[in-house]
Design an enzyme around this catalytic site. Structure first.
Site, PDB file in Angstrom:
ATOM      1  N   GLU A 319    -121.573  50.569  34.316  1.00 45.68           N
ATOM      2  CA  GLU A 319    -122.078  51.654  32.697  1.00 45.68           C
ATOM      3  C   GLU A 319    -122.703  52.771  33.563  1.00 45.68           C
ATOM      4  O   GLU A 319    -124.031  52.522  33.838  1.00 45.68           O
ATOM      5  CB  GLU A 319    -122.690  50.106  32.444  1.00 45.68           C
ATOM      6  CG  GLU A 319    -122.345  49.347  31.758  1.00 45.68           C
ATOM      7  CD  GLU A 319    -123.364  48.756  30.816  1.00 45.68           C
ATOM      8  OE1 GLU A 319    -123.775  48.754  30.237  1.00 45.68           O
ATOM      9  OE2 GLU A 319    -123.395  47.209  32.079  1.00 45.68           O
ATOM     10  N   LYS A 322    -126.721  54.043  32.640  1.00 44.81           N
ATOM     11  CA  LYS A 322    -127.846  53.292  33.053  1.00 44.81           C
ATOM     12  C   LYS A 322    -129.387  53.975  33.567  1.00 44.81           C
ATOM     13  O   LYS A 322    -128.498  54.774  34.520  1.00 44.81           O
ATOM     14  CB  LYS A 322    -127.200  51.674  33.344  1.00 44.81           C
ATOM     15  CG  LYS A 322    -127.143  51.451  32.598  1.00 44.81           C
ATOM     16  CD  LYS A 322    -127.051  49.430  33.072  1.00 44.81           C
ATOM     17  CE  LYS A 322    -126.949  48.174  32.786  1.00 44.81           C
ATOM     18  NZ  LYS A 322    -126.583  46.652  33.797  1.00 44.81           N
ATOM     19  N   GLU A 328    -128.225  50.079  39.391  1.00 47.13           N
ATOM     20  CA  GLU A 328    -127.909  49.763  37.814  1.00 47.13           C
ATOM     21  C   GLU A 328    -126.533  50.079  37.391  1.00 47.13           C
ATOM     22  O   GLU A 328    -126.177  49.495  36.597  1.00 47.13           O
ATOM     23  CB  GLU A 328    -128.779  50.266  36.914  1.00 47.13           C
ATOM     24  CG  GLU A 328    -130.562  50.175  37.289  1.00 47.13           C
ATOM     25  CD  GLU A 328    -130.803  48.538  36.958  1.00 47.13           C
ATOM     26  OE1 GLU A 328    -130.459  48.301  36.396  1.00 47.13           O
ATOM     27  OE2 GLU A 328    -132.067  48.341  37.125  1.00 47.13           O
TER      28      GLU A 328
END
Length: 415
Positions: A319, A322, A328
């Site tokens: 993602e 993030k 992350e």
């Protein structure tokens, strides 16, 4: 053009996956986060979820596009109500409207089985928010009762493993003293409504915080001597099982021995910053591949050997939006174009775990108060090497080939 490219990648992946990899995973869950601006449409995600053998999906919201896309697939869903909505759910009207809009309107076509109210609320050090958690859970449950849905949809909340005051050895597991006044009534609610206790557990954080003391093999389910709990002589050869049993011990101390535990998030990043030791494609493949193999074996933990593991790995995709460190944004199995985020091993079919620093994600990334000491490194004990699963390939090649051709046709029709 972009959709056609994605479908082509998907078709190739599905066929190759089903021919080469054994179908050993049973009832695995996967987290589907969407903090990104380049993810494929939910319609394209459906065959990917099926391909990795996931039968359960957890969302961090109640995205209508996702819920509609998965209608009539048989995949079980946990939808979530974000922390920002907790204060409104104590109002029965608000709770009922939320349940009608985000749950009832998709049943029975989409198999929504649980609602996660808030995420890691008790460890955010926000007393106002913590005070809203239980009333919100009660409000949502009351709405389900009024709509006669409480028998098919449970209400729970996910906690960080940092709610534990002690976790080593596992038999000493206990909740933080400052949180007991909040945890006890929540446990009572879960027990009365037959709902599971959710916890997000990341051995990666323990290794990252102290790589000299924590054995990498111990956190990756690789062969190692492990540890022995002196209180009961139970042997542990991986940290996740030790963390799970520490949660069971903490629940037992408060009188909730029979409350089921669900690992709502766990995983390993395939990339990280320079100070994020251990974040690599190789380690992500080992962690997630070995974890999925263990889930497929339907074995429990040392303290609960007859209880099947109930685990959601994170996540479907890397993602890109993030916040926080590089890790992350690199917990996903897939890249946005539908290709694997890292090479797939025989047992490592690629489901990756992930954490989050905000709403719509997962764990806050904090490790618990306790540090697991490193077990001895010289041992022949532990789980089989990843390559040991190759013997399972031959017997089902023809059946998987047939399935692969069918799914290839489906993917082609979606182009």
């Amino acid at each position: 053009m972009e959709a056609t490219h994605f479908s082509s990648n998907l078709a190739i992946f599905l066929l190759g996956f089903l021919i080469l990899f054994p179908l050993t995973i049973s009832s695995v869950g996967v987290n589907y986060g969407q903090i990104a601006n380049n993810l494929p449409s939910p319609d394209h995600v459906v065959p990917l979820v099926k391909a990795i053998g996931a039968t359960r999906v957890k969302l961090y919201d109640a995205d209508p596009k996702v819920l509609k896309a998965f209608a009539n697939t048989g995949v079980e869903f946990t939808v979530s109500l974000g922390n920002e909505y907790l204060s409104k759910m104590a109002d029965p009207a608000n709770a009922q409207q939320w349940v009608k809009t985000n749950v009832q309107s998709y049943l029975p076509a989409t198999k929504i089985t649980s609602i996660a109210v808030g995420n890691e609320v008790l460890t955010l050090n926000d007393t106002n928010l913590s005070g809203c958690l239980l009333p919100a859970m009660q409000g949502v449950h009351s709405a389900l009762v009024n709509l006669k849905l409480d028998s098919q949809v449970t209400v729970t909340t996910a906690h960080s493993v940092a709610i534990l005051q002690s976790s080593y050895p596992p038999s000493t597991g206990s909740f933080r003293q400052d949180l007991k006044s909040c945890i006890s009534p929540i446990l009572d609610f879960l027990s009365k409504t037959c709902s599971p206790f959710l916890v997000n557990a990341y051995p990666f954080f323990a290794y990252k915080a102290n790589p000299k003391q924590v054995s990498l093999d111990f956190v990756l389910f690789q062969p190692n001597a492990g540890i022995v709990d002196p209180a009961n002589n139970l042997h542990y050869d991986n940290m996740l099982f030790a963390q799970i049993d520490a949660v069971y011990a903490a629940l037992n101390r408060l009188g909730y021995k029979k409350l089921p535990v669900q690992i709502s998030e766990t995983g390993w990043p395939s990339k990280g910053d320079e100070d994020e030791i251990g974040a690599s494609p190789e380690n992500a493949k080992k962690y997630n591949g070995n974890l999925l193999k263990i889930i497929g074996q339907k074995k429990g933990t040392p303290a609960r050997p007859n209880v099947d593991l109930n685990i959601f790995v994170f996540a479907m995709f890397n993602e890109n939006l993030k916040p926080g460190p590089t890790s992350e944004r690199n917990y996903g199995l897939f890249k946005p174009d539908g290709t694997p985020a890292y090479g797939l091993g025989v047992s490592g079919i690629g489901v990756s775990g992930g954490n989050s620093t905000g709403s719509g994600g997962g764990s806050g990334g904090s490790s618990g108060p306790s540090v697991y000491l490193s077990p001895p490194v010289n041992s022949s004990n532990g789980y089989l090497a990843i390559s040991s699963a190759t013997e399972m390939i031959v017997w089902s090649n023809w059946r998987r080939l047939s399935m692969g051709l069918k799914m290839l046709m489906v993917a082609y029709l979606m182009c």
